[in-house]
Design a protein around this motif. Structure first.
Motif, PDB file in Angstrom:
ATOM      1  N   ILE A   1       0.836  -1.205   0.000  1.00 18.82           N
ATOM      2  CA  ILE A   1       0.000   0.000   0.000  1.00 18.82           C
ATOM      3  C   ILE A   1       0.867   1.249   0.000  1.00 18.82           C
ATOM      4  CG2 ILE A   1      -1.549   1.356   1.486  1.00 18.82           C
ATOM      5  CD1 ILE A   1      -2.874  -1.382   2.212  1.00 18.82           C
ATOM      6  N   ALA A   2       1.949   1.237   0.770  1.00 17.70           N
ATOM      7  CA  ALA A   2       2.856   2.387   0.797  1.00 17.70           C
ATOM      8  C   ALA A   2       3.436   2.653  -0.587  1.00 17.70           C
ATOM      9  CB  ALA A   2       3.971   2.154   1.811  1.00 17.70           C
ATOM     10  N   ALA A   3       3.881   1.589  -1.263  1.00 17.44           N
ATOM     11  CA  ALA A   3       4.464   1.742  -2.598  1.00 17.44           C
ATOM     12  C   ALA A   3       3.421   2.217  -3.603  1.00 17.44           C
ATOM     13  CB  ALA A   3       5.080   0.423  -3.047  1.00 17.44           C
ATOM     14  N   ALA A   4       2.208   1.664  -3.516  1.00 23.21           N
ATOM     15  CA  ALA A   4       1.148   2.059  -4.445  1.00 23.21           C
ATOM     16  C   ALA A   4       0.691   3.488  -4.196  1.00 23.21           C
ATOM     17  CB  ALA A   4      -0.029   1.090  -4.324  1.00 23.21           C
ATOM     18  N   SER A   5       0.622   3.879  -2.933  1.00 26.27           N
ATOM     19  CA  SER A   5       0.256   5.252  -2.602  1.00 26.27           C
ATOM     20  C   SER A   5       1.318   6.227  -3.116  1.00 26.27           C
ATOM     21  CB  SER A   5       0.087   5.397  -1.086  1.00 26.27           C
ATOM     22  OG  SER A   5      -0.227   6.721  -0.727  1.00 26.27           O
ATOM     23  N   ALA A   6       2.575   5.831  -3.017  1.00 26.92           N
ATOM     24  CA  ALA A   6       3.649   6.665  -3.556  1.00 26.92           C
ATOM     25  C   ALA A   6       3.488   6.861  -5.057  1.00 26.92           C
ATOM     26  CB  ALA A   6       5.008   6.042  -3.239  1.00 26.92           C
TER      27      ALA A   6
END
Length: 548
Positions: free
Chosen positions: A65-70
């Protein structure tokens, strides 16, 4: 690793405390959130990291989720170092945006959801965000922003954009998540968040919190609370403040589950703690008093909570709380600029005080010339960290305030403190006139500016008076312009919508003259010492509710 393994099976093969292993697992270059998330995802996999309402994120999902949000930020043109302002309550989307910023290297600017008018305008002016992310119910708050404040060209809304019809914003829905972005080239000293803390003689200051500072918050807090791998950390505190945010770091660094409730409820706290099988809790100031004020039940000790943070809890509350609920409250001290720098024993050996200096921190008690004072003599507490980037790096856009606070290579806390001969520290009071109400810092200067804008007000002084629940209540002494008349309730109504509801005075005193010093400054000490006088109006006694 399954959730049950995370909470039960891992302790048997580990001897060193979880926080100690985390320090070894993440050497200095790796104390950035993207590396922490990725490495802990490999270690804990499908163990549950986040519980928020119906939402469950495993460790692996959280990293993804962190990578996708980035990637959504990259697609919006946000670059590392740019600011993303975030006004959102305790919900998963807050963390989604925060994690995306941290992964990319952008800077998140959490905004207290109660802020309006002058305070909100100042934060937007100072931080100059490139993107605004707002939960739908708070969109109207931006109608109170000063007209000359330039709002970001992009706004994402969490919830229904239809609620934005009457605002200056043109929000788009929060983007759906897709593929992930590679982690940015982030360093431990890079700012991950700007957290605004109320000023005492001026507007709020944006504290620049580096990636490694949040790492050390997770380590020092876990050490003070005795957190173990598999613990369930339960917080009802708002994510836009340091406490709840660093509790997330406590969880991810130490292999725990982080439970985020929407808000504190005295009547529902223990039921929620039981439902989540929480083992560690977080209480500040008046919260413990409110829990004790609830009717006693047979279930008061029917829970798994073994310890709770109790910073700012009045000393007389500790023993009754332990007796009734079976939960020791941990004394402690920290600030947005510093870290968890003092902690008491479990249970506290001297309830209601600061405790003992944490390893990794240096402290001094100094006079007005920064000269050291002996044990037993009160002076200003100054602090510095031994670990790189364990403290904030300064105030955003305020170099003169940064130099003033960090002069002589020590952070000046503004707190008057005594060190006892055995190394125990006791808080006496603030050096200046800040006010702490219901866990929120209130800037007397900001409230005074708002009240002084009323045409009938000639002068205003904001000062604290003791609360029945501990901490402070906001009091206002007001001198009217000649020939003007004003009712105290008019002051309350004037403040509504311009400042946060918690900053609106409870006590209002219309005076015929202000007590003044020899050089013409208002003597707030005299007003404080007078307390609740016969001519002091109390809006709670009057039954006046503040409109939020």
């Amino acid at each position: 690793m399954t959730e049950s393994n995370l909470q039960a099976g891992v302790r048997e093969r580990n001897v060193a405390p979880a926080w100690s292993r985390a320090v070894e697992l993440f050497p200095p270059p790796d104390r950035i959130l993207s590396t922490i998330l990725a490495r802990q995802a490999e270690r804990y996999g499908d163990g549950v990291l986040l519980v928020a309402g119906e939402t469950r994120w495993t460790y692996a999902q959280t990293a993804a989720i962190a990578a996708a949000s980035a990637q959504t930020l990259v697609d919006a043109g946000i670059e590392p170092g740019e600011r993303v302002a975030l006004m959102c309550s305790n919900r998963p989307e807050f963390l989604q945006v925060y994690l995306g910023c941290a992964w990319l290297g952008a800077i998140v600017v959490p905004i207290n959801t109660a802020l309006r008018g002058f305070q909100l305008s100042h934060i937007l002016r100072n931080s100059r965000p490139a993107l605004l992310v707002v939960e739908a119910p708070f969109l109207a708050a931006f109608d109170t922003v000063d007209a000359e404040v330039e709002l970001p060209s992009q706004t994402w809304v969490i919830g229904s954009p239809a609620e934005a019809a009457a605002t200056r914003l043109s929000p788009m829905p929060l983007p759906t998540l897709g593929a992930g972005a590679p982690a940015g080239a982030v360093r431990p000293g890079d700012t991950v968040a700007i957290l605004y803390t109320s000023g005492t003689t001026g507007p709020a200051k944006g504290v620049c919190c580096p990636q490694a500072q949040l790492f050390w918050w997770g380590i020092y807090s876990a050490r003070a609370l005795g957190i173990s791998e598999g613990d369930v950390l339960f917080t009802t505190l708002p994510l836009f403040h340091t406490n709840a945010l660093n509790a997330f770091y406590q969880a991810v660094l130490n292999g725990c589950t982080y439970v985020l409730e929407p808000k504190f409820s005295a009547s529902g706290f223990w039921a929620a703690a039981r439902r989540h099988e929480a083992t560690v809790g977080y209480l500040l100031g008046a919260m413990a008093s409110m829990l004790l004020a609830q009717p006693a039940t047979a279930d008061d000790s029917a829970h798994r909570l073994r310890v709770a943070l109790g910073g700012g809890v009045p000393p007389q509350i500790h023993h009754p709380f332990l007796e009734r609920f079976g939960v020791p409250l941990v004394d402690g001290y920290g600030s947005t600029e510093t870290n968890f720098v003092f902690a008491g024993t479990i249970p506290s050996d001297r309830p209601g005080t600061m405790g003992y200096l944490a390893d990794g921190i240096e402290a001094g008690i100094v006079d007005e010339n920064d000269s050291a004072l002996p044990d037993g003599q009160a002076g200003e507490l100054v602090l510095r960290a031994k670990e790189p980037f364990a403290f904030a790096t300064g105030y955003f856009g305020m170099p003169e305030k940064t130099v003033e606070a960090w002069r002589n290579l020590w952070f000046h806390s503004g707190d008057r403190v005594v060190r006892d001969s055995d190394g125990h520290y006791r808080f006496i009071d603030r050096m200046k006139d800040s006010i702490r109400r219901r866990g929120e810092n209130v800037s007397s200067w900001e409230v005074e500016q708002t009240i002084s804008s009323h045409p009938a007000v000639a002068a205003c002084a904001i000062y604290p008076l003791p609360s029945e629940l501990g901490e402070d209540e906001v009091a206002a002494a007001i001198l009217l312009e000649p020939g003007q008349s004003l009712e105290p309730v008019d002051i309350v109504r004037h403040c509504e919508g311009q400042i946060a509801y918690f900053a609106i005075p409870r006590y209002v005193r219309i005076v015929s003259a202000m007590p003044l010093t020899e050089n013409g400054k208002i003597k707030k000490g005299a007003l404080r010492d007078a307390g609740v006088t016969a001519d002091t109006w109390d809006r709670e006694v009057a039954g006046i509710k503040v409109r939020r």
